[in-house]
Design a protein around this motif. Structure first.
Motif, mmCIF file in Angstrom:
data_model
loop_
_atom_site.group_PDB
_atom_site.id
_atom_site.type_symbol
_atom_site.label_atom_id
_atom_site.label_comp_id
_atom_site.label_asym_id
_atom_site.label_seq_id
_atom_site.Cartn_x
_atom_site.Cartn_y
_atom_site.Cartn_z
ATOM 1 N N PHE A 22 24.692 20.511 -15.357
ATOM 2 C CA PHE A 22 26.030 21.064 -14.667
ATOM 3 C C PHE A 22 25.368 21.882 -13.808
ATOM 4 C CE2 PHE A 22 27.690 20.246 -19.112
ATOM 5 C CZ PHE A 22 28.825 19.743 -18.559
ATOM 6 N N TRP A 23 24.047 22.054 -13.227
ATOM 7 C CA TRP A 23 23.608 22.979 -12.243
ATOM 8 C C TRP A 23 22.690 22.261 -11.570
ATOM 9 C CZ3 TRP A 23 19.995 27.655 -11.976
ATOM 10 C CH2 TRP A 23 20.381 28.174 -10.804
ATOM 11 N N ARG A 24 22.822 21.800 -10.373
ATOM 12 C CA ARG A 24 22.041 20.801 -9.506
ATOM 13 C C ARG A 24 21.045 21.722 -8.971
ATOM 14 N NH1 ARG A 24 26.478 17.730 -7.545
ATOM 15 N NH2 ARG A 24 26.520 15.618 -7.951
ATOM 16 N N ALA A 31 24.264 14.973 -12.847
ATOM 17 C CA ALA A 31 25.445 15.001 -12.574
ATOM 18 C C ALA A 31 26.407 14.096 -11.578
ATOM 19 C CB ALA A 31 25.790 16.569 -11.755
ATOM 20 N N VAL A 68 21.714 22.957 -20.382
ATOM 21 C CA VAL A 68 23.136 22.907 -19.893
ATOM 22 C C VAL A 68 23.022 22.790 -18.309
ATOM 23 C CG1 VAL A 68 25.006 24.626 -19.396
ATOM 24 C CG2 VAL A 68 24.099 24.263 -21.432
ATOM 25 N N ARG A 101 26.968 12.806 -22.490
ATOM 26 C CA ARG A 101 26.025 12.764 -21.474
ATOM 27 C C ARG A 101 24.710 12.428 -21.926
ATOM 28 N NH1 ARG A 101 30.188 16.006 -20.141
ATOM 29 N NH2 ARG A 101 30.746 16.365 -17.829
#
Lengths: 489, 77
Positions: A411-413, A476, A407, A96
């Motif tokens: 992984f968390w919009r 993402a 993170v 990523r």
């Protein structure tokens, strides 16, 4: 004690070899900021991996970890291997980081996180957090070099001379060609660290009487050191307090996470990780076995940080190997120091000046910062300051506050700039307050778990109460197809 | 937190062998890290002096290496 002239001669040979490599590296530079700070992201797997290993495994290993083994026994191995297990985070984050850097041209990890949340404020705050906790860590590298060189020469090389030598090497190798010269000299230094460590351990074990006698003697005279919690240091709470923040080192420390931008392709990145794994596991075992050997050959030391210099001057290790290991520890310190200085330089250039400034000015600003960081580290290593010592000990727990926004970036919009800033500022404030005002020790797990809990809680809560910015990037979504194409999770 | 491939429904994810493999791998790493503390502190500590804890952690390091190696081996150029 070793001859001062001999040590100076060895340092001179080492410095010339490093200078030649750094000079050769300079010829490949094109003058852009990306080239100076990332080597144009064209590094091969072996050089990138050895550079990553030399940056991660610092003078801490053969000075502090060996000392922790001498003082507390086998728990030191478990602590370091939990850190090692944290390299599993690279499986998730290395692709990523690499893909994001390729797609948007990021140079510093803070710049990447700031862009994800659409906020230069996030990038700058992350850079400030890194500065606060990493600069004092640099002083410990300098102090390690000073302790070793003055120790093995019985003060023949003074603390100031030793620290000055490390500083000059780190500055010269960083200024010359940026990441390219740092990485190439790192690769040389990683080789010196590994070969010297293996040779030294081999001779130490042989001096005790071979592996069988070494194990039997350790069981007979220091049986508690093979057990947990050992002679007292490695209680379970202490083990958790130290291991937990170090598990996240691979993404929380920008000087290593920035290495995830430098591989030339996926194959090189895979090779880089394999090299780090091999180097890390072997070097960890070397440092711990070296500590156990010191227990047998130089028992009864009050200052356990002196275990390595005491063992080196015990007469058990042949002089050429001693000299090589001294250069190995110097290598470990310089390779970590120059990498941190370069990363901090890139953060100032990209996160404070910004990409709108010309490449030449970004490189010039970074060079000034490199000199300032190393001079700062040398100055405080010479004139011990309590606040610097406290922040250095706090660095692993303090840098934990960067983990939730990293993170969340992938992984968390729903994560927002306000949430990231609350996490960074609130978490860092809690870390500093607990350690420096309330007096909570870094050996107390309450410190690391509270910092992690508060920073994560603030990130989630404030993000839910605010809205993502219009300019925020969707990592993402944007990276999904590339991750599939590379078959990365 | 969303799945490793980001932003897809649970139904879609369950159909993908990559997601299943990732969950198995991540679960193995999590269990291994837990065992890295639990076994030496709760099962191996307190006996006669031996190399048991040392050997356990060496094996732990080798298994970590193997797990990471397996995960990066599937990457494609």
């Amino acid at each position: 004690m070793l001859s001062t002239t001999l040590i100076w001669g060895a340092i001179a040979v080492f410095a010339v070899a490093g200078a030649l490599i750094a000079w050769r590296a300079r010829r490949a530079n094109s003058g852009t900021a990306a080239d100076y700070y990332l080597g144009g992201s064209r590094l091969g797997g072996m050089v990138a991996g050895l550079s990553y290993g030399a940056t991660t495994y610092s003078a801490f290993m053969l000075v502090v970890l060996t000392g922790l083994t001498y003082r507390g026994g086998i728990g030191a191995l478990g602590f370091e291997l939990i850190y090692f297990a944290g390299l599993s985070l690279l499986v998730i984050f290395a692709p990523r980081f690499w893909l994001a850097a390729r797609k948007w041209g990021f140079i510093s990890p803070a710049e990447m996180v700031g862009a994800r949340y659409g906020s230069t404020g996030v990038a700058r705050l992350m850079a400030v957090v890194a500065l606060v906790f990493l600069l004092p860590y640099c002083t410990t590298q300098m102090a390690g070099v000073g302790l070793l060189l003055s120790g093995v020469t019985g003060g023949g090389i003074s603390l100031a001379q030793a620290i000055g030598t490390g500083a000059v090497l780190a500055i010269f190798w960083t200024l010359l060609a940026g990441l390219r010269s740092v990485a190439w000299t790192d690769a040389l230094q990683a080789g010196v660290m590994l070969v010297s460590g293996l040779l030294a351990v081999g001779f130490a074990v042989a001096a005790i009487g071979g592996p069988g006698v070494f194990v039997a003697e350790t069981k007979a005279t220091h049986g508690a050191w093979l057990d947990l919690p050992g002679p007292g240091l490695w209680s379970l709470p202490t083990f958790l307090a130290l291991s937990f923040p170090w598990f996240f080192f691979a993404i929380s420390n920008p000087q290593v996470s920035q290495r995830l931008f430098v591989a030339r392709d996926f194959a090189a990145m895979r090779q880089m990780i394999v090299w780090v794994l091999g180097f890390g596991l072997v070097f960890t075992l070397v440092a711990v076995i070296w500590g156990f050997a010191a227990l047998q050959l130089v028992p009864g030391l009050e200052n356990t940080a002196l275990a390595t210099p005491a063992l080196l001057t015990s007469g058990a290790i042949p002089v050429p190997v001693v000299v090589l290991l001294v250069i190995g520890v110097l290598s470990a310190a310089v390779s970590t120091l120059d990498s941190i200085a370069l990363t901090v330089g890139s953060m100032v250039a990209r996160d404070f000046l910004g990409p709108r400034v010309s490449d030449a000015r970004q490189v010039f600003a970074g060079r000034l910062v490199v000199v300032a960081v190393i001079v700062f580290a040398a100055g405080f290593a010479l004139n011990t300051a309590r606040i610097v010592d406290q922040l250095a000990a706090l660095s692993a727990a303090g840098l934990l506050v960067t983990v939730p926004p990293i993170v969340g970036a992938f992984f968390w919009r729903r994560g927002t700039a306000a949430g990231a800033m609350a996490c960074l500022a609130g978490g860092a404030a809690v870390a500093v307050y607990m350690a420096m005002v309330a007096g909570v020790s870094v050996f107390n797990p309450v410190l690391a778990f509270t910092v992690a809990g508060v920073s994560t809680g603030l990130f989630i809560l404030v993000s839910l109460l605010t809205q993502p910015r219009a300019g925020a990037l969707d990592f993402a979504g944007a990276l999904r197809d590339d991750l599939r194409r590379h078959n990365a999770w | 937190m969303r799945g490793a491939e980001g932003g897809e429904s649970m139904g879609e994810q369950k159909r993908k062998p990559g997601v299943v493999a990732f969950r198995a791998w991540a679960g193995a790493v999590a269990i291994l890290v837990f065992l890295g503390g639990y076994v030496p502190y709760r099962l191996l500590a307190g006996g006669e002096p031996s190399l048991g804890i040392f050997a356990f952690w060496v094996v732990f390091g080798l298994v970590v290496t193997a797990l990471i190696g397996l995960a990066v081996a599937r990457w494609k150029e």
